[in-house]
Design an enzyme around this catalytic site. Structure first.
Site: not given
Length: 208
Positions: A103, A107, A199, A202
């Site tokens: 990311r 923005t 996750d 993970d």
């Protein structure tokens, strides 16, 4: 959600339950994830076109078949790597590209930090591997980059999907068919799929 296929199989449901259990060890998590990936690979392959060839058995000549198009697997780093081996077991001649997304802090949009795919991706069947389809931002961005580089017939393989992610894919990439093992309730305030499985990266690699 016309672009969505949920793989409905008792063994897949059993393995999804294993993945959801917070006490499942990484080794057992990886094993269940691999078995689910096999099933998704089989479902996606029902779309593949075949060429008929002639094959000689020990007894006679008969008709056989081979895939019409090259298959390119594109795992989204890093969690998507967990699905690659199962897909390669089912499609051993497949080529493997990679795409890494992060990311942009300014923005807040996904951008690629790594991209490498075969040059013939335009004439191939492309399968993006990404265990979790949550908001759909990363998956939509991955297909945007792939299409800019010529990708045509494409599929998304994931373990768990949220309706929000499926909708985003349908809105931005209606030509891409999404295959998942479970469609969950939605996203929580942090953007995690619920009930979900945590996750996936993970839990696969033991980094939680």
């Amino acid at each position: 959600m016309n672009n969505l296929t949920v793989v409905d199989n008792p063994l897949v449901k059993r393995d999804i339950t294993i993945l959801r259990n917070k006490d499942t060890r990484p080794a057992d998590f990886r094993a269940a994830l691999g078995r689910i990936s096999y099933s998704i690979a089989v479902e996606i392959s029902k779309n593949f076109q075949l060429n008929e060839i002639e094959v000689v058995t020990p007894l006679e000549t008969t008709a056989g078949h081979m895939l019409q198009k090259q298959v390119v697997l594109v795992p989204v780093l890093r969690a998507g790597l967990s699905m690659v081996n199962s897909f390669l077991d089912m499609i051993p001649d497949a080529k493997v590209g990679h795409i890494g997304l992060q990311r942009n802090e300014k923005t807040l949009m996904p951008e690629d930090y790594y991209y490498k795919t075969p040059k013939d991706i335009g004439s191939s069947v492309t399968i993006v591997l990404d265990p979790m389809l949550a908001t759909g931002g990363s998956a939509a961005a991955a297909f945007k980059y792939l299409k800019e580089r010529g990708a045509g017939e494409s599929y998304l393989a994931c373990l768990i999907a949220a309706p929000e992610g499926v909708k985003k894919m349908n809105d931005e990439h209606p030509d891409v068919k999404v295959y998942t093992a479970a469609l969950d309730r939605g996203l929580n305030e942090l953007g995690y799929i619920v009930p979900g499985l945590g996750d996936a990266g993970d839990r696969t690699f033991g980094t939680f």
